[in-house]
Design a protein around this motif. Structure first.
Motif, mmCIF file in Angstrom:
data_model
loop_
_atom_site.group_PDB
_atom_site.id
_atom_site.type_symbol
_atom_site.label_atom_id
_atom_site.label_comp_id
_atom_site.label_asym_id
_atom_site.label_seq_id
_atom_site.Cartn_x
_atom_site.Cartn_y
_atom_site.Cartn_z
ATOM 1 N N VAL A 284 0.837 -1.201 0.000
ATOM 2 C CA VAL A 284 0.000 0.000 0.000
ATOM 3 C C VAL A 284 0.871 1.249 0.000
ATOM 4 O O VAL A 284 0.633 2.208 -0.747
ATOM 5 C CB VAL A 284 -0.940 -0.001 1.217
ATOM 6 C CG1 VAL A 284 -1.683 1.336 1.333
ATOM 7 C CG2 VAL A 284 -1.948 -1.146 1.116
ATOM 8 N N VAL A 285 1.907 1.255 0.848
ATOM 9 C CA VAL A 285 2.820 2.403 0.910
ATOM 10 C C VAL A 285 3.513 2.604 -0.431
ATOM 11 O O VAL A 285 3.656 3.740 -0.916
ATOM 12 C CB VAL A 285 3.863 2.195 2.035
ATOM 13 C CG1 VAL A 285 4.918 3.300 1.990
ATOM 14 C CG2 VAL A 285 3.180 2.177 3.395
ATOM 15 N N ALA A 286 3.933 1.500 -1.061
ATOM 16 C CA ALA A 286 4.621 1.590 -2.350
ATOM 17 C C ALA A 286 3.703 2.174 -3.426
ATOM 18 O O ALA A 286 4.123 3.018 -4.228
ATOM 19 C CB ALA A 286 5.115 0.205 -2.772
ATOM 20 N N VAL A 287 2.463 1.729 -3.450
ATOM 21 C CA VAL A 287 1.500 2.248 -4.430
ATOM 22 C C VAL A 287 1.291 3.740 -4.223
ATOM 23 O O VAL A 287 1.269 4.526 -5.187
ATOM 24 C CB VAL A 287 0.158 1.494 -4.323
ATOM 25 C CG1 VAL A 287 -0.921 2.199 -5.146
ATOM 26 C CG2 VAL A 287 0.319 0.061 -4.797
ATOM 27 N N TRP A 288 1.169 4.147 -2.961
ATOM 28 C CA TRP A 288 0.970 5.579 -2.680
ATOM 29 C C TRP A 288 2.195 6.384 -3.096
ATOM 30 O O TRP A 288 2.080 7.497 -3.608
ATOM 31 C CB TRP A 288 0.659 5.783 -1.195
ATOM 32 C CG TRP A 288 -0.674 6.439 -0.973
ATOM 33 C CD1 TRP A 288 -0.911 7.736 -0.589
ATOM 34 C CD2 TRP A 288 -1.967 5.848 -1.131
ATOM 35 N NE1 TRP A 288 -2.263 7.971 -0.512
ATOM 36 C CE2 TRP A 288 -2.938 6.832 -0.838
ATOM 37 C CE3 TRP A 288 -2.399 4.574 -1.502
ATOM 38 C CZ2 TRP A 288 -4.296 6.589 -0.900
ATOM 39 C CZ3 TRP A 288 -3.752 4.322 -1.563
ATOM 40 C CH2 TRP A 288 -4.677 5.315 -1.262
ATOM 41 N N ALA A 289 3.386 5.821 -2.886
ATOM 42 C CA ALA A 289 4.617 6.509 -3.277
ATOM 43 C C ALA A 289 4.684 6.670 -4.795
ATOM 44 O O ALA A 289 5.053 7.738 -5.302
ATOM 45 C CB ALA A 289 5.828 5.725 -2.772
ATOM 46 N N PHE A 323 -5.577 -0.431 6.468
ATOM 47 C CA PHE A 323 -6.200 -1.431 7.339
ATOM 48 C C PHE A 323 -6.820 -2.576 6.526
ATOM 49 O O PHE A 323 -6.761 -3.737 6.937
ATOM 50 C CB PHE A 323 -7.275 -0.780 8.208
ATOM 51 C CG PHE A 323 -6.737 0.102 9.293
ATOM 52 C CD1 PHE A 323 -5.933 -0.420 10.292
ATOM 53 C CD2 PHE A 323 -7.033 1.456 9.329
ATOM 54 C CE1 PHE A 323 -5.433 0.380 11.301
ATOM 55 C CE2 PHE A 323 -6.544 2.262 10.330
ATOM 56 C CZ PHE A 323 -5.738 1.732 11.322
ATOM 57 N N LEU A 324 -7.426 -2.244 5.395
ATOM 58 C CA LEU A 324 -8.150 -3.243 4.610
ATOM 59 C C LEU A 324 -7.233 -4.318 4.020
ATOM 60 O O LEU A 324 -7.451 -5.517 4.226
ATOM 61 C CB LEU A 324 -8.931 -2.561 3.486
ATOM 62 C CG LEU A 324 -9.615 -3.499 2.476
ATOM 63 C CD1 LEU A 324 -10.728 -4.299 3.151
ATOM 64 C CD2 LEU A 324 -10.160 -2.708 1.296
ATOM 65 N N ILE A 325 -6.212 -3.909 3.290
ATOM 66 C CA ILE A 325 -5.360 -4.869 2.574
ATOM 67 C C ILE A 325 -4.601 -5.789 3.536
ATOM 68 O O ILE A 325 -4.659 -7.022 3.389
ATOM 69 C CB ILE A 325 -4.382 -4.135 1.628
ATOM 70 C CG1 ILE A 325 -5.167 -3.278 0.599
ATOM 71 C CG2 ILE A 325 -3.475 -5.135 0.925
ATOM 72 C CD1 ILE A 325 -6.120 -4.077 -0.261
ATOM 73 N N PRO A 326 -3.883 -5.260 4.526
ATOM 74 C CA PRO A 326 -3.207 -6.168 5.464
ATOM 75 C C PRO A 326 -4.187 -7.071 6.207
ATOM 76 O O PRO A 326 -3.910 -8.251 6.434
ATOM 77 C CB PRO A 326 -2.484 -5.214 6.426
ATOM 78 C CG PRO A 326 -2.291 -3.964 5.638
ATOM 79 C CD PRO A 326 -3.522 -3.852 4.795
ATOM 80 N N GLY A 327 -5.358 -6.510 6.599
ATOM 81 C CA GLY A 327 -6.353 -7.310 7.314
ATOM 82 C C GLY A 327 -6.891 -8.441 6.453
ATOM 83 O O GLY A 327 -7.087 -9.566 6.932
ATOM 84 N N TRP A 328 -7.123 -8.158 5.175
ATOM 85 C CA TRP A 328 -7.623 -9.174 4.241
ATOM 86 C C TRP A 328 -6.580 -10.268 4.031
ATOM 87 O O TRP A 328 -6.887 -11.463 4.083
ATOM 88 C CB TRP A 328 -7.979 -8.522 2.909
ATOM 89 C CG TRP A 328 -8.428 -9.504 1.867
ATOM 90 C CD1 TRP A 328 -9.633 -10.137 1.786
ATOM 91 C CD2 TRP A 328 -7.669 -9.965 0.753
ATOM 92 N NE1 TRP A 328 -9.677 -10.965 0.685
ATOM 93 C CE2 TRP A 328 -8.481 -10.878 0.040
ATOM 94 C CE3 TRP A 328 -6.376 -9.694 0.276
ATOM 95 C CZ2 TRP A 328 -8.036 -11.511 -1.116
ATOM 96 C CZ3 TRP A 328 -5.940 -10.328 -0.868
ATOM 97 C CH2 TRP A 328 -6.776 -11.225 -1.550
ATOM 98 N N LEU A 329 -5.311 -9.896 3.847
ATOM 99 C CA LEU A 329 -4.237 -10.877 3.636
ATOM 100 C C LEU A 329 -4.031 -11.729 4.879
ATOM 101 O O LEU A 329 -3.816 -12.952 4.789
ATOM 102 C CB LEU A 329 -2.937 -10.162 3.258
ATOM 103 C CG LEU A 329 -2.920 -9.486 1.876
ATOM 104 C CD1 LEU A 329 -1.652 -8.672 1.687
ATOM 105 C CD2 LEU A 329 -3.062 -10.530 0.767
#
Length: 518
Positions: A284-289, A323-329
């Motif tokens: 997520v951080v990489a995509v935002w960067a 919160f969504l992506i890490p929680g889903w994984l």
């Protein structure tokens, strides 16, 4: 996590004057009813003052601001027409709802719980953990109001997970988030907004003056670790021991003790899930960067920086995916999420916890609409500026008075930018006349604003966090919140003001090229 311990109807955590204040505040009705009666009072006052012809002149536009009669047929018709949209577009609603949807997946899947297990193993140093919470809260102003709406509840969960009073974590983070609007290691969007208003106000007297977002950066950066340290000490020496002594949220001790055997145990499947969640967070951080690169959606605008563009405006969306992506994984890895139905269920279950927030937000949003339409806030701001002008003080003492007046006005106008838009044309030229620089005026304003942000009863942040605190102890009322926030904010405010006074007396630059006195 609501306390199961038998509780008295009224919770009082203080003695003496503070005890009287707390008991009085605790007798105040439900916050929704408070906002209802405040709305009625404002409407009646607006009728009276409008008939009396009360008005002020805006120093920047020379436009007359008169009290608006809110009991007129036109206003009532528009109020009823806009009631739904006023509630639906209430800023905390837009932030809290989106973040809660993502948070629900991380929470209900068990990600947050097992992350806290690992944190608890590495958080034996009580001082270090407390300082970290305070520091993150102060730095949170980079995300604007989101920090005060999201961080306190997470810090409560963190304290709860390591066997400490969750309400203490919530109050510490809430106080730090409020203070953070005047201190940070990094220049953010708030600095851009305020400096623009300061520059426009200074131009009324000196058209050649050029404002910069970094005009108070040296002072802000130096204040950040100092204020974090003060908040840490006050929490450890005063607030947290008092909450424990008065048995606020007593169940956190019981639940940690009952689960002591497996509190620190993390299974192999959970560790694998945590690794997947970490990879998801980094993704997520990489995509935002990447989206901040030139030509991408969050890129810096031409001639500006990332802080001027859409990056900071997308913080709420970032938190949702964080919160969504890490929680889903994590949920997929440990077997708690098999398909999207599970994700939707987790989101729905988490939204159920916001029922009290929805009720209070309805009444709060309608009150803010009414109070803003009355023009009473603008009149209070202008009159506060006139008080400064009539004080007869000069030099650093005037800056102290500015801090006090802004702190008081903040109880009526919680928005930092809206308040400075009204006060800057009054304070800045007036202080320039007596030799105080616009940078010093803005710095004093930010101290007064920051020290009282978490004590402003009309701020939605207070109401939102009251509902979070009541999850741990349903006896907690506004009086309990204020009685335990006041030590944090007052000590910070006093020390912060003294630092400004000494800084100006020494003639130290407030920012690159900006001195306290002209």
């Amino acid at each position: 996590m609501k306390s199961t311990t038998k509780q008295a109807d009224v919770l009082v955590t203080s003695k003496g004057f503070m005890g009287i204040l707390e008991r009085s505040a605790n007798k105040i009705p439900h916050p929704g009813l408070i906002f209802f009666w405040l709305s009625v009072i404002v409407m009646l006052v607006s009728l009276l003052l409008s008939k009396m012809g009360v008005s002020v002149v805006n120093p920047s536009t020379e436009e007359t601001i008169a009290v608006v009669n809110l009991l007129s047929a036109d206003f009532i018709a528009n109020f009823l027409k806009d009631m739904g949209s006023t509630f639906a577009t209430f800023s905390p609603m837009l932030t809290v709802l989106l973040v809660t949807l993502g948070l629900g997946v991380s929470n209900q899947s068990g990600l947050l719980h097992n992350t806290l297990k690992l944190v608890s193993k590495s958080s034996k140093n009580k001082f270090a953990l407390t300082f970290m919470v305070a520091f993150v809260g102060v730095m949170g102003n980079l995300a604007g109001d989101v920090a005060a709406l999201v961080l306190p509840s997470l810090c409560a969960v963190l304290f709860y997970g390591v066997g400490r009073n969750p309400v203490a974590g919530l109050l510490l983070s809430l106080s730090a988030s409020g203070v953070g609007f005047g201190a940070n290691l990094i220049v953010g969007s708030g600095d851009v907004t305020l400096s623009g208003l300061t520059g426009a106000a200074a131009a009324l007297l000196d058209p050649t003056f050029e404002a910069s977002p970094a005009m108070g950066w040296y002072f802000m950066a130096a204040s950040t670790p100092i204020l974090s340290l003060i908040l840490t000490i006050v929490d450890l020496k005063w607030v947290e021991p008092k909450l424990d002594r008065m048995q606020v949220a007593t169940n956190y001790h019981e639940e940690v003790e009952e689960g002591a055997l497996d509190a620190l145990a993390v299974s192999d499947a959970e560790r694998a899930g945590l690794k997947s969640a970490l990879l998801g967070l980094l993704g997520v951080v990489a995509v935002w960067a990447v989206m901040c690169l030139p030509g991408m959606p969050l890129a810096a605008p031409e001639g500006g920086s990332l802080f001027d563009g859409m990056l900071l405006k997308s913080v709420t969306a970032f938190l949702f995916f964080m919160f969504l992506i890490p929680g889903w994984l994590y949920g997929r890895k440990v077997g708690k999420i098999k398909n999207f139905k599970d994700v939707a269920k987790f989101m729905g279950d988490e939204l159920k916890t916001l029922a009290p927030f929805f009720v209070i937000s309805f009444f709060a949003s309608e009150f803010m609409y009414i109070f803003s339409a009355s023009n009473l806030a603008q009149i209070i701001a202008v009159k506060g500026g006139e008080l400064i002008g009539a004080s007869g003080l000069s030099g650093s003492f005037v800056l102290v008075l500015v801090v006090i007046v802004v702190c008081l006005i903040n109880f009526f106008i919680p928005s930092s930018a809206a308040k400075w838009a009204l006060l800057a044309p009054i304070f800045v030229p007036m202080l320039m006349v007596i030799g105080i620089s616009p940078a010093a005026a803005q710095t004093a304003y930010r101290i007064g604003d920051g020290m009282s942000n978490s004590l402003t009863p009309v701020s939605p942040n207070i109401i939102v966090n009251l509902t979070y605190a009541q999850k741990y102890d349903d006896r907690i009322q506004l009086g309990t919140m204020f009685a335990n926030l006041i030590p944090l904010n007052i000590v910070v405010g006093i020390v912060w003001t003294l630092i400004l006074y000494a800084w100006c007396q020494l003639g130290l630059p407030l920012g690159p090229g900006y001195v306290p006195f002209l």
